[in-house]
Structure formats: structure tokens, C-alpha cells
Scaffold this active site. Structure first.
Site, short mmCIF file in Angstrom:
data_model
loop_
_atom_site.label_atom_id
_atom_site.label_comp_id
_atom_site.label_asym_id
_atom_site.label_seq_id
_atom_site.Cartn_x
_atom_site.Cartn_y
_atom_site.Cartn_z
N CYS B 42 5.45 26.13 10.70
CA CYS B 42 6.09 25.62 9.48
C CYS B 42 5.51 26.25 8.22
O CYS B 42 6.01 26.03 7.12
CB CYS B 42 5.96 24.11 9.42
SG CYS B 42 6.58 23.29 10.89
N ASP B 283 10.79 22.12 21.38
CA ASP B 283 12.14 22.48 20.92
C ASP B 283 13.09 22.79 22.07
O ASP B 283 14.31 22.80 21.89
CB ASP B 283 12.07 23.73 20.02
CG ASP B 283 11.34 23.45 18.72
OD1 ASP B 283 10.89 22.31 18.53
OD2 ASP B 283 11.23 24.39 17.91
#
Lengths: 563, 563
Positions: B42, B283
């Protein structure tokens, strides 16, 4: 329907507006003793410090604005001096001209608030001895400062108002001393967490004289002497009494309403008093603590506003209930933010709840994104049941966020172990993928699963130094050199597996590191080799803050007053 | 026990460390295709923009640090190319030298993540067409920028990565255009809320070409042309594909593991796949949305880390369960913060849930304390049951706090009406005595009690202008002059009682003000005189933002590219 409301701030003002929204035909009269209604109680210290510049910002509404929007008659400088429940009347004194009159009501709402606790000490009432509760108090202090340019102030008492005022006076360049009998500021916090508050105050040059008893006040040399038990007096140009507030319930008592703890007004969850058609809300009423279920006094604006809305609903024929208070609160202390919700160790003990706790030092946001800072977070839960009891957090950015998340979690009935499951929003400027609240949950989950056993700063002095247990510090040699606890030997966590031979077999190991994370890992490694381990909760960072504070508190003698 | 983990970021790295903490004797091997483990996914856009300066900050751990602390063997540049569930083996390719070998396992954990969605379009694969997912991608983009000093970039796709990259490139002084087929950036938000995101992007000079289809890419004039359907191409010095991510599950599929939506790996709440002793997290897996109960793909770091810990517990013989995801997320967009949790209107509709909502514009903290700013807050609940479904908030300070409180409230099973009861911490620098979350609760409570009926921006155009209803704007004449909705007559709320005669009897009244508060009061007044009223949800502030955005989106033609 005619509704009379005693007190036009917070709960009273909220109720008046809500009643009008529910009943366009009701006659609503509010009597407010001071000259202002709906004022920003919590903003008063910031006006004194100049953070809030315009005095008009302190009053959210005026009697005129209230009338034009809500057709509520707000009579300021009017004091209700008697309630006659049987006749459904109140006696009112116009403080401007001293005249008195009676006003009838169908429903009466009491929102008298609390008043600054005035100890019965010699000198209370002197001109340079201030209290801070109303807009008038605020103007009086501000005016005194502007006229006399005082260079020093002593604040007697270190709760919310005391600390906020200390900050504001200090930021204006004054020498500020806080003196009080308790050895800890801000009693909503446990003593260990208060160490961080003390640290910030001292760092900013506020002198703390804790554990000393004020015995009176005297005018001296154009200023004031604060007389202390067994010590030389403190001298300052002005003194503010800020030892707390007391429910202002003489009116309710005289009318025969049932009272609760510390003279507060007894109400049920509909905010009904013991007398027919009389309701009460705000700082003056006794509430249930939502965690302990015990009776409590909570003088905060949030509960007062919620209670005002609930009383209004019920006055208008509805059925709204107050679910109790968590005592959630937050305070800015210079750059620091300190926040609390639910029970602390002291309250829990008083409620007969056996507690356990985790202490952690997470970053406010992802470490790799600039500007993150450590916070100190203590989460309390009930031993065995893992019921979430409360939290205390002190740090900078994001402290208020985590306390509100904990408050919502307590309200939702989450177990402390469930904090690990909360799906909180993450991006590098705001948090970490494992949010501090999640981290607390992980730690509590580890306790629940038997993966983590702790010892606490208060246990350290009692640990045997006779070789019957191993005391281990797993930080780096550099950290260890910079300060460590006597008796703890140093083996860095990353060298632990190679140096297992240095740890005596079959003896319990007490492990510590800086924050508690590496020592947890070390405990898990050692457990894998059959050692019984305990981890120092909060680590050296927490331990040394608590010990450093204790030393400073003990040595801060009031005499001398050197700066 | 021997554990093989595929993927050394987020879920994989978390699981590896947790397995070690639970089992000192386990053999743990991680294969990671890229050259880095445990990196700050991120944070990558912020390294490109120079906010994060040191590339070492992007990697939280290295294979060396992981080995020395956890005795986990992390093999980077090693790709697992086949799983043999029956033999409990994987085939691994060393990407450095192309050699292949087999590795056996007792337990296998798949944490392959997701990969940038690559559309099958002409030109995909060209040198100046970038994607951003790995540290290598990041270095490639940063290196290209440093060498070539591009002056302009087109980003195809406006989700989290697209927006964060747009901000970082724009802050470095580049011309930035975002182009995509959907007419809205950031699909976790409803279209009305996205208007505020669009507004901030445009204000910062990011050009938005929404509702246009990219058909291919071509090198041209030393840069790139982005080919559009029915329009002239966009030209820029570089192009980044950021249309989203796709679970990277070819390996799982080839091994015969059961797949879920969009090719994701099917797992149960213990993170077990359909194959014995194979777990999957992150994910790549399908999860349950905790509100809708529907299958969902949620590519976020928080859930991945939590799942990694749960898989580790179960691999080590425990019984931990993943409770599902709320999809809570937050993004910084220049000065703006936008955050979301739970279901939005679109998701709820897809899940067959009938929604209602409130939209409000509260201050981040007490208005009288400096620095407070408005936020726009939308809270969704189920019609009739008042089940709390989700929230979307866009603003500045305190947005992340309120979304996390809503997330905790949803987790705790609070009804939307219960938001009024939350005891949140208040002091002037942090909140208001009635916190924005409480305010949302009050409004929803008003709906539940029949005190508030609403109409929404989408209803405005459909309102009859034939005199059969009254359209009323209760703001001040000055506000009305500065912009109002056609057909709405102006009577300020404070004059309403005197001017009741101007409102035709027995006709429904649609009332609006700036934010929805004064119009609510006006509705209550009018109700008191027998009028049926509806209040414009979100007020003129919300309505005009949505309409302004719609106009700009429709008129932003890609051709011309004037700046």
C-alpha cells in the site's frame, strides 16, 4: 402542554429544541441562572488561552435565536429557587431585579448541571481565587489576566478543566503549578497510564505538586499564597480551584426528590425523577455505568445531550431509554491526546470485577509512511470471561479514533478477543494493516489460547533475584546499554536460539523487551524448548515511564519553587 | 511438520511468522516469485511520489531478517509452478537460473495475491505502459520517471491504486488524466458520494475522462497514444494500467482446487481449500461479505493479514474462523479523506436488500474550536428492520475515525437507530457533544419514529411543478440568491411561522435547506400545522455537488486536452 426547563445549557437546551420539534403547540419556558444559554462549556479554557478568539463563538445560541427558531422562551438571569411538585409550580427569582414569581408547569425538566466543588477552606471566596464553569467565570479570569498580567498561577486540582486551563495559561507564557492531594492527575486513567500525562505536563514546564494537601488560601504580596499541610505555601499571582464538580441539586433536594450518590438526582432510564412529571438530565443526575452496571456520576457533555433528547421524547409521550454511560472522554494535553472509555482497573476493582489487561505501543499509522507516532494503549478485560471492560490510550494522532472504536465495541457487546476481527479501514496515512485495536485483540486472543502469559511493572520489584528464575532482556545490546532493569541479563531475541545454553534448564523465564513484541516472540521460542515464560506487559518503555514518573512525583517538593 | 507457503507478502508472511510462534519445531519454507517479501504494497504509490523517500522503507522484512527472527526460509525469485495435492508436493522454478525442483509439504498455504488486470487490447505489453503491484513495478516506474522526466501520464482506471498514483504523479508536477469506461471513480462508493472525490481530483488539476472506453495503446511521438472508442486518442508520455486486480489463481486451478467467483480460490471459514491440507488466504480467495452474506472478492491488506493468522492457527492444530469482511477501506485523495465500510446502495441492491439512508454534513469537531471542517456522511440501513448496512464518509480530519466506529457498530450488530446511543469521546478539538455518528443515529431514529420523511436528489427532477405540491427552500435569502433549485420558493425557516399563509393548504410540502437540518426543523413546524412534509436528504450542498459533477462528467470530452 406547558413545559418548564431549569437550565439552558447542554441537556436543557437540547431538550427544549427537541420538544419543539415534537410538539409545535407546546409552551416551553427555560430559566437559566447565568446570562447565557447553550454555551460551549468545553470551550471555555480555550477562550482564556486565546485559541478561541471571539467570545461570541462561546455561545452556540442566544435567547433571541432560540426564540426565532424554536419559539422557546429562554429567560436568562432567572433562577428557579423552589419546586412545588404537588401544585406543579416553580418559584422563580429574576436575578436582575430580585423580584420573584411563580410559574406553573405540566412537565418540569431539571438540567441544573454541576458546580465547581468549593472546599470549606480558609480563604475560599477571595478575589484572586477563581473557579471556571460558566461564561461569566471565563470572562472574569480573562479580564483579570488582561488587566493584571499575572506571571504565575496555581491550579488546585488536575482533572479535565485543570489540565486544559494549565495548558492554556502555560501557552500564554505563565508559570503554572498544579497542586492536589491525589498522587495522580486525571483519575479516569489508571496511575500507570497517568505517568504519560504527567510526563507531557512536566515537559511543557507545568510544575506538578502531587500528593500534597491544600489547607487554605491567603492574599499575600499582591498575589495569593496556597497553604499546604506540613509544607511551605505556594505563591502565585492567581489561583484557580479546579478540584472537580458537584451536582447542583439543592433545588431537587428541597423539593423532596429522591437523591442518589453524592447528592445527585435519582432518575430511571426514562430520565424520570421520583416525582410525577419531573424529569432530570445532565451532570446533576445519577446514571448507570454501562459496563459495571453500578451507579455513577458522569459529568460530560455527550451524555447530557443524549439525556436531554430522551427526556424530550418522553415528555412528549414517547418511550426513549438511556442505556447508560461508558464515561468515554478525551483530552488534548499540549500535543498529547489522552482518551478513555469504560472501566479502568480501579473502577473495575470497586465493582468487584477481576481484570486482566494488555498494554501495547503501536504506531498511529504505517511505519513506512511519514509522520506516524507511537501511542500507549491499555485494554482491560474480565479475567476468564474476556468481557471487554475498557480502554485507555495516550499518544498523538489516532488516539481518539481507537478509543471510539473500543467504545463502539463495548456497546456492541464484543468480547475482548473479538477485537482481532474488527474490519477497520486501512491505508498507510491512517493506520496499519493490523490496526492497534486488532493488535490488542491478537494479544488478548493469545492470552485466551494460552500462548501468552504476562507479568506487570508492579511485579518486577518482587521477582526473585536468587537464581530461582531467569530474568531475560531480549533487546539489542545497544538498547540494553541505554537502560535496563537490574537483574535482567541480555540475550537479543535473534540470538536466542544459538544461546539457549545460557538459560538454566527448568527454571521459569521472565522476558522483557522494549514494547513487549520481541519478548513475546522470545517467549514463544523458549516455550518451544520447554521453558515456562512470562512476558513483561508494555515492555521497558512502559515500565520505565511508570518508574520515572513515580520518582519525579516523590521528589517534587513544593518548597523552593525553583524554575 | 513441514509447511510450504506460496507468496511472501501480507497473508503469507503473517502466516509464516505466526506458525513459527505456535510451533518452534516446524519447517517453514516460503516461495516468493518477486524479489521481495513482506513489502509495503500500500506504500508503493507514495514511493513513486517521493512521500516515502527510502526504498528500504518499502520492505518491512527481508529474507535474512525473517530467518534470523523466525527461522523461516524465504526463497525469493522462486515461483511455484505446480501443486500435486495427491503427492503433497509442489514444483518450484528458480527464476534466477531456470532450474526446477520439487518440494514436499505436510501443509500448504497459498497466498498468491492478485495481479493487475491486463485487458486484451492492442498495445498491452509496450514499454511505456506500466502496471503497479510489486516493488519491481514501482522501481520500473520510478526509474522511468527519473530517466525520462515525463510531463504527462494517462492512468487507465480509477480505483485505489489509480487515484493514489494520480495524486503522487500530480504532486510531482505532471499532467495527469484518468480515463475509464465507468462514469464513476472508486466503485466502493455510490455515485453520489463519488461526486466529492471527482471534485477533489478536478480541483487538483487531474483530468477525468469518465464513461469512455479504452480500445488500445500505441507508441507515438516518443510517448503513448491511448486509443478510445469513437473519440480521438489521448496522448501522454507514459501510461499506467490500473483497472483493477484479478485473483492470481492459475496454480490453484491447474491443481484442481475448487474455484469461486472470478476464478478466486474457494475456502471455508478456516481458510481451507477443497484439497486436503491446502489452505489459502488473501486477495486470491473468495470471502463472505459480513453484511450481505454473499460471496465477495475483497483485495485489501487488513483481511489478508487476519486470514494469514487464522490459517496459521488451523495449520498448527487450532480452530480459528474468519468472520467475513466488511470491505472497510480508506483513501487519501490529496487533502481529502474518503472512507467506506459495509454495503453501498449498489451492493445492497444486488444482495436483494431494500435500503434507506441518511446523508449529513457534520463538522469534524466542535464548530467553535478552530480548524473544524465539514464532512459528507452517508449511512445506509435496511428499510423496516433498521439493520445497519454500511457507511460512506468523505471529508478531512476525523473521517477515518467515524468509518471505523461504523465498522465496529456493524460488527457488534447494532441497529442503525442505536448509533444515537454510542458513548463516544468528546472534547472540542476532536468531536462534538453530538458526534457525527450520533447525529446519523438521531436522524435514523427520527425516520423510525415517523418524525422524518425524506426525498432524495434523484427525486428532485420528478417533482411536479404544476402547483399540486409546494416546493420550499428554507435557507436565508442570501443563500437562496447564491443558487437554488428551480421551482423552489424561499421562506427562511425562522420566518416560517409568520408566513404560513403563503403555503397552500392541504398540499404536500417538499422542503430543502443547505444541509438538511433547518429543513428538518421546518418540516416539524409544518407538521405541527397539519402539513405532510418531506425533507431533501443531504440538502442543497449534497444535491448541487451531485448535479455539478454530473454536468462536468458529461461535458468532459477527451478531445482537445486543453489545460
Amino acid at each position: 402542554m406547558k413545559i418548564v426547563i431549569v437550565g439552558g445549557v447542554a441537556g436543557g437546551a437540547t431538550a427544549a429544541a427537541r420538544i419543539r420539534r415534537l410538539d409545535e403547540q407546546a409552551e416551553i419556558i427555560v430559566f437559566e441562572r447565568s446570562g447565557y444559554v447553550s454555551y460551549a462549556n468545553c470551550g471555555l479554557p480555550y477562550y482564556i488561552g486565546g485559541v478561541i478568539e471571539d467570545p461570541e463563538d462561546l455561545t452556540l445560541q442566544t435567547p433571541e435565536s432560540f426564540f426565532s427558531r424554536f419559539r422557546v422562551v429562554m429567560k436568562v438571569r432567572h433562577e428557579v429557587i423552589a419546586i412545588h411538585p404537588d401544585e406543579k409550580k416553580v418559584t422563580v427569582r429574576n436575578l436582575e431585579n430580585g423580584s420573584e414569581f411563580e410559574e406553573s408547569y405540566d412537565k418540569l425538566l431539571l438540567s441544573p448541571g454541576a458546580k465547581p466543588t468549593q472546599p470549606r477552606l480558609p480563604g475560599v471566596g477571595l478575589e484572586k481565587l477563581f473557579t471556571l464553569r460558566t461564561v461569566e467565570d471565563t470572562f472574569r479570569i480573562k479580564d483579570y489576566i488582561q488587566r493584571n498580567q499575572p506571571k504565575s498561577a496555581v491550579l488546585a486540582g488536575g482533572g479535565f478543566i485543570g489540565l486544559e486551563l494549565a495548558e492554556n495559561l502555560r501557552e500564554s507564557g505563565m508559570d503554572v503549578t498544579i497542586v492536589q492531594r491525589p498522587r495522580q492527575l486525571m483519575t479516569p486513567f489508571d496511575a500507570d497510564m497517568a505517568a504519560f500525562i504527567h510526563g507531557e505536563m512536566r515537559k511543557r514546564g507545568v510544575r506538578l505538586i502531587l500528593g500534597h494537601t491544600v489547607e487554605g488560601f491567603e492574599e499575600k504580596d499582591g498575589g495569593m499564597d496556597v497553604l499546604l499541610k506540613d509544607e511551605a505555601p505556594l505563591h502565585a499571582d492567581m489561583v484557580v480551584l479546579s478540584i472537580g464538580v458537584t451536582p447542583d441539586t439543592g433545588l431537587a433536594r428541597d423539593a423532596g426528590l429522591k437523591l442518589g450518590i453524592k447528592g445527585s438526582i435519582l432518575v430511571n432510564d426514562r430520565m424520570e425523577t421520583s416525582a410525577q412529571d419531573i424529569y432530570a438530565v445532565g451532570d446533576a443526575v445519577q446514571v448507570k455505568h454501562a459496563v459495571s452496571g453500578q451507579d455513577a456520576l458522569i459529568s460530560l457533555a455527550g451524555p447530557a445531550n443524549k439525556q436531554g433528547r430522551i427526556a424530550a421524547d418522553n415528555i412528549c409521550g414517547g418511550d426513549s431509554r438511556y442505556v447508560g454511560s461508558l464515561g468515554s472522554s478525551v483530552i488534548k494535553i499540549f500535543d498529547l491526546t489522552a482518551a478513555v472509555t469504560g472501566l479502568n482497573e480501579r473502577n473495575a476493582k470497586a465493582a468487584g470485577i477481576e481484570t486482566d489487561q494488555v498494554v501495547l505501543s503501536p504506531m498511529s499509522h504505517a511505519g513506512y509512511y511519514p509522520g506516524g507516532r507511537l501511542m500507549t494503549m491499555k485494554v482491560l478485560f474480565e479475567k476468564g470471561t474476556y468481557r471487554l471492560l475498557g480502554g485507555q490510550i495516550i499518544g498523538y494522532e489516532g488516539v481518539d479514533k481507537r478509543i471510539d472504536v473500543l467504545a463502539a465495541a463495548i456497546h456492541g457487546g464484543l468480547k475482548a478477543t473479538e477485537l482481532k476481527e474488527l474490519d477497520l479501514a486501512y491505508a498507510p496515512p491512517y493506520s496499519s494493516a493490523k490496526d492497534p485495536v486488532n493488535m490488542a485483540g491478537f494479544m488478548i486472543d493469545n492470552i485466551a489460547k494460552g500462548n501468552l502469559k504476562q507479568f506487570h511493572p508492579r511485579d518486577v520489584a518482587k521477582l526473585p533475584r536468587d537464581g530461582s528464575v531467569t530474568l531475560l532482556d531480549v533487546r539489542t545490546p545497544e538498547e540494553y546499554e541505554n537502560g535496563h532493569i537490574d537483574g535482567f541479563a541480555n540475550i537479543p531475541v535473534d540470538a536466542l536460539r544459538e544461546r539457549l545454553g545460557e538459560i538454566p534448564d527448568k527454571k521459569p523465564v521472565y522476558v522483557m523487551c522494549q514494547s513487549g513484541l520481541r519478548s513475546y516472540i522470545a517467549c514463544r521460542i523458549l516455550s518451544g524448548y520447554g521453558f515456562a515464560c512470562r512476558n513483561l506487559s508494555g515492555g521497558f518503555r512502559f515500565y520505565s515511564a511508570v518508574m520515572h514518573d513515580r520518582r519525579l512525583t516523590e521528589t517534587a517538593a513544593p518548597c523552593g519553587m525553583e524554575h
